[in-house]
Motif scaffolding. Structure first.
Motif, PDB file in Angstrom:
ATOM      1  N   ASP A  62       0.858  -1.176   0.000  1.00  0.00           N
ATOM      2  CA  ASP A  62       0.000   0.000   0.000  1.00  0.00           C
ATOM      3  C   ASP A  62       0.899   1.232   0.000  1.00  0.00           C
ATOM      4  OD1 ASP A  62      -2.841   0.573  -0.026  1.00  0.00           O
ATOM      5  OD2 ASP A  62      -2.495   1.640   1.857  1.00  0.00           O
ATOM      6  N   PHE A  63       0.722   2.081  -0.971  1.00  0.00           N
ATOM      7  CA  PHE A  63       1.553   3.279  -1.123  1.00  0.00           C
ATOM      8  C   PHE A  63       0.958   4.415  -0.307  1.00  0.00           C
ATOM      9  CE2 PHE A  63       2.374   0.563  -4.661  1.00  0.00           C
ATOM     10  CZ  PHE A  63       3.736   0.684  -4.873  1.00  0.00           C
ATOM     11  N   LYS A  64       1.803   5.053   0.502  1.00  0.00           N
ATOM     12  CA  LYS A  64       1.362   6.142   1.373  1.00  0.00           C
ATOM     13  C   LYS A  64       2.167   7.406   1.084  1.00  0.00           C
ATOM     14  CE  LYS A  64      -1.649   3.636   3.444  1.00  0.00           C
ATOM     15  NZ  LYS A  64      -3.033   3.797   3.035  1.00  0.00           N
ATOM     16  N   THR A  65       1.458   8.518   1.035  1.00  0.00           N
ATOM     17  CA  THR A  65       2.096   9.812   0.738  1.00  0.00           C
ATOM     18  C   THR A  65       2.248  10.676   1.988  1.00  0.00           C
ATOM     19  OG1 THR A  65      -0.044  10.775   0.189  1.00  0.00           O
ATOM     20  CG2 THR A  65       1.233   9.842  -1.633  1.00  0.00           C
ATOM     21  N   ASP A  66       1.939  10.125   3.159  1.00  0.00           N
ATOM     22  CA  ASP A  66       2.057  10.886   4.405  1.00  0.00           C
ATOM     23  C   ASP A  66       3.457  11.504   4.507  1.00  0.00           C
ATOM     24  OD1 ASP A  66       0.314   8.467   4.650  1.00  0.00           O
ATOM     25  OD2 ASP A  66      -0.318   9.514   6.462  1.00  0.00           O
ATOM     26  N   ALA A  67       3.500  12.772   4.856  1.00  0.00           N
ATOM     27  CA  ALA A  67       4.789  13.463   5.027  1.00  0.00           C
ATOM     28  C   ALA A  67       5.384  13.076   6.372  1.00  0.00           C
ATOM     29  CB  ALA A  67       4.594  14.968   4.946  1.00  0.00           C
ATOM     30  N   MET A  68       6.637  12.670   6.353  1.00  0.00           N
ATOM     31  CA  MET A  68       7.343  12.382   7.606  1.00  0.00           C
ATOM     32  C   MET A  68       8.837  12.456   7.365  1.00  0.00           C
ATOM     33  SD  MET A  68       6.679   8.312   8.113  1.00  0.00           S
ATOM     34  CE  MET A  68       8.012   8.008   9.219  1.00  0.00           C
ATOM     35  N   LEU A  69       9.572  12.703   8.430  1.00  0.00           N
ATOM     36  CA  LEU A  69      11.024  12.769   8.347  1.00  0.00           C
ATOM     37  C   LEU A  69      11.592  11.362   8.257  1.00  0.00           C
ATOM     38  CD1 LEU A  69      11.645  15.502  11.050  1.00  0.00           C
ATOM     39  CD2 LEU A  69      11.571  15.792   8.560  1.00  0.00           C
ATOM     40  N   LYS A  70      12.665  11.213   7.506  1.00  0.00           N
ATOM     41  CA  LYS A  70      13.246   9.903   7.241  1.00  0.00           C
ATOM     42  C   LYS A  70      13.650   9.146   8.509  1.00  0.00           C
ATOM     43  CE  LYS A  70      15.891   8.003   3.562  1.00  0.00           C
ATOM     44  NZ  LYS A  70      16.451   8.319   2.311  1.00  0.00           N
TER      45      LYS A  70
ATOM     46  N   HIS B 151       6.370   4.567  13.745  1.00  0.00           N
ATOM     47  CA  HIS B 151       5.569   3.671  14.583  1.00  0.00           C
ATOM     48  C   HIS B 151       4.097   4.089  14.554  1.00  0.00           C
ATOM     49  CE1 HIS B 151       3.680   1.826  17.969  1.00  0.00           C
ATOM     50  NE2 HIS B 151       4.765   1.356  18.504  1.00  0.00           N
ATOM     51  N   ASP B 152       3.833   5.392  14.690  1.00  0.00           N
ATOM     52  CA  ASP B 152       2.455   5.904  14.670  1.00  0.00           C
ATOM     53  C   ASP B 152       1.788   5.653  13.317  1.00  0.00           C
ATOM     54  OD1 ASP B 152       2.860   6.768  17.260  1.00  0.00           O
ATOM     55  OD2 ASP B 152       3.097   8.885  16.718  1.00  0.00           O
ATOM     56  N   LEU B 153       2.555   5.831  12.238  1.00  0.00           N
ATOM     57  CA  LEU B 153       2.008   5.630  10.898  1.00  0.00           C
ATOM     58  C   LEU B 153       1.621   4.166  10.682  1.00  0.00           C
ATOM     59  CD1 LEU B 153       1.531   7.243   8.235  1.00  0.00           C
ATOM     60  CD2 LEU B 153       3.692   6.278   7.453  1.00  0.00           C
ATOM     61  N   ILE B 154       2.500   3.266  11.098  1.00  0.00           N
ATOM     62  CA  ILE B 154       2.206   1.840  10.974  1.00  0.00           C
ATOM     63  C   ILE B 154       0.952   1.499  11.783  1.00  0.00           C
ATOM     64  CG2 ILE B 154       3.021  -0.481  11.568  1.00  0.00           C
ATOM     65  CD1 ILE B 154       5.875   0.563  10.886  1.00  0.00           C
ATOM     66  N   ALA B 155       0.857   2.026  12.987  1.00  0.00           N
ATOM     67  CA  ALA B 155      -0.309   1.775  13.837  1.00  0.00           C
ATOM     68  C   ALA B 155      -1.586   2.310  13.188  1.00  0.00           C
ATOM     69  CB  ALA B 155      -0.100   2.406  15.213  1.00  0.00           C
ATOM     70  N   ALA B 156      -1.482   3.465  12.535  1.00  0.00           N
ATOM     71  CA  ALA B 156      -2.654   4.090  11.910  1.00  0.00           C
ATOM     72  C   ALA B 156      -3.214   3.249  10.762  1.00  0.00           C
ATOM     73  CB  ALA B 156      -2.299   5.490  11.415  1.00  0.00           C
ATOM     74  N   TYR B 157      -2.358   2.521  10.080  1.00  0.00           N
ATOM     75  CA  TYR B 157      -2.796   1.739   8.922  1.00  0.00           C
ATOM     76  C   TYR B 157      -2.919   0.247   9.211  1.00  0.00           C
ATOM     77  CZ  TYR B 157      -2.230   5.925   6.126  1.00  0.00           C
ATOM     78  OH  TYR B 157      -2.361   7.187   5.618  1.00  0.00           O
ATOM     79  N   ARG B 158      -2.625  -0.177  10.426  1.00  0.00           N
ATOM     80  CA  ARG B 158      -2.630  -1.611  10.760  1.00  0.00           C
ATOM     81  C   ARG B 158      -3.989  -2.269  10.496  1.00  0.00           C
ATOM     82  NH1 ARG B 158       0.269  -1.583  15.148  1.00  0.00           N
ATOM     83  NH2 ARG B 158       2.102  -2.356  14.067  1.00  0.00           N
ATOM     84  N   ASP B 159      -5.079  -1.658  10.942  1.00  0.00           N
ATOM     85  CA  ASP B 159      -6.399  -2.266  10.742  1.00  0.00           C
ATOM     86  C   ASP B 159      -6.752  -2.380   9.264  1.00  0.00           C
ATOM     87  OD1 ASP B 159      -6.758  -2.635  13.447  1.00  0.00           O
ATOM     88  OD2 ASP B 159      -8.041  -0.872  13.707  1.00  0.00           O
ATOM     89  N   GLN B 160      -6.410  -1.352   8.486  1.00  0.00           N
ATOM     90  CA  GLN B 160      -6.666  -1.396   7.044  1.00  0.00           C
ATOM     91  C   GLN B 160      -5.912  -2.562   6.414  1.00  0.00           C
ATOM     92  OE1 GLN B 160      -5.150   1.991   4.868  1.00  0.00           O
ATOM     93  NE2 GLN B 160      -5.627   1.065   2.899  1.00  0.00           N
ATOM     94  N   MET B 161      -4.642  -2.712   6.767  1.00  0.00           N
ATOM     95  CA  MET B 161      -3.838  -3.772   6.170  1.00  0.00           C
ATOM     96  C   MET B 161      -4.300  -5.156   6.635  1.00  0.00           C
ATOM     97  SD  MET B 161      -2.049  -2.072   4.118  1.00  0.00           S
ATOM     98  CE  MET B 161      -0.701  -3.085   3.543  1.00  0.00           C
ATOM     99  N   LYS B 162      -4.768  -5.255   7.889  1.00  0.00           N
ATOM    100  CA  LYS B 162      -5.323  -6.531   8.363  1.00  0.00           C
ATOM    101  C   LYS B 162      -6.573  -6.900   7.568  1.00  0.00           C
ATOM    102  CE  LYS B 162      -3.804  -6.693  13.181  1.00  0.00           C
ATOM    103  NZ  LYS B 162      -4.250  -6.627  14.589  1.00  0.00           N
TER     104      LYS B 162
ATOM    105  N   THR C 185       2.074  -7.966   4.446  1.00  0.00           N
ATOM    106  CA  THR C 185       1.535  -6.623   4.224  1.00  0.00           C
ATOM    107  C   THR C 185       2.641  -5.612   4.502  1.00  0.00           C
ATOM    108  OG1 THR C 185       0.697  -6.506   6.491  1.00  0.00           O
ATOM    109  CG2 THR C 185      -0.845  -7.241   4.794  1.00  0.00           C
ATOM    110  N   ARG C 186       2.861  -4.721   3.536  1.00  0.00           N
ATOM    111  CA  ARG C 186       3.884  -3.691   3.705  1.00  0.00           C
ATOM    112  C   ARG C 186       3.381  -2.352   3.187  1.00  0.00           C
ATOM    113  NH1 ARG C 186       9.708  -5.974   1.968  1.00  0.00           N
ATOM    114  NH2 ARG C 186       8.700  -6.683   0.072  1.00  0.00           N
ATOM    115  N   LEU C 187       3.867  -1.313   3.837  1.00  0.00           N
ATOM    116  CA  LEU C 187       3.598   0.056   3.400  1.00  0.00           C
ATOM    117  C   LEU C 187       4.814   0.570   2.643  1.00  0.00           C
ATOM    118  CD1 LEU C 187       2.121   1.598   6.686  1.00  0.00           C
ATOM    119  CD2 LEU C 187       0.853   0.720   4.715  1.00  0.00           C
ATOM    120  N   VAL C 188       4.563   1.235   1.538  1.00  0.00           N
ATOM    121  CA  VAL C 188       5.613   1.909   0.779  1.00  0.00           C
ATOM    122  C   VAL C 188       5.454   3.394   1.079  1.00  0.00           C
ATOM    123  CG1 VAL C 188       6.573   2.372  -1.508  1.00  0.00           C
ATOM    124  CG2 VAL C 188       5.524   0.123  -1.016  1.00  0.00           C
ATOM    125  N   LEU C 189       6.404   3.943   1.810  1.00  0.00           N
ATOM    126  CA  LEU C 189       6.327   5.332   2.245  1.00  0.00           C
ATOM    127  C   LEU C 189       7.048   6.210   1.231  1.00  0.00           C
ATOM    128  CD1 LEU C 189       7.086   4.649   6.005  1.00  0.00           C
ATOM    129  CD2 LEU C 189       4.874   4.702   4.836  1.00  0.00           C
TER     130      LEU C 189
END
Length: 125
Positions: A67-75, A82-93, A112-116
């Motif tokens: 799942d590709f995510k465009t959320d802005a965050m520092l590298k 951690h917060d971003l992964i938690a925010a999308y965990r239910d969707q990915m489940k 399941t992986r997020l592409v940031l």
């Protein structure tokens, strides 16, 4: 594509990685895959950005959901990651559950992986 054809690099158990080396491995790629399934009387609907099916000797043996995510965050902001992964965990489940139902795969055969996009990282969920 090369990482899929070398199962040692995939985010699966060592037993599944070994299994994937024992036959003819083929990939099937879906982009923007819309789905709708019923699970225990509840509807699960969505669109998976990228689904990669790993077929071993013609049978679906495993799947990876990206799942590709465009959320802005520092590298290097581990807290935000951690917060971003938690925010999308239910969707990915939910996506993993749907893929499991559609292809009769147990949960341990679905990654399941997020592409940031803002950091270039790919992280497991």
């Amino acid at each position: 594509r090369a990482s899929y054809l070398s199962p040692a690099e995939l985010p699966f158990s060592s037993a599944l990685k070994a299994e994937l080396t024992r036959g003819r491995l083929e990939l099937e790629l879906f982009q923007e895959l819309r789905f709708s399934v019923i699970d225990a009387g509840q509807s699960i609907q969505g669109t998976i950005d990228r689904l990669v099916l790993l077929r071993l000797d013609g049978q679906v043996a495993a799947a990876e959901i990206l799942d590709f995510k465009t959320d802005a965050m520092l590298k290097d902001d581990d807290g935000a990651l951690h917060d971003l992964i938690a925010a999308y965990r239910d969707q990915m489940k939910a996506y993993a559950r749907a893929v499991g139902l559609m292809y009769r795969l147990p949960a341990d055969r679905i990654s399941t992986r997020l592409v940031l996009l803002s950091t270039g990282k790919v992280v497991e969920v």
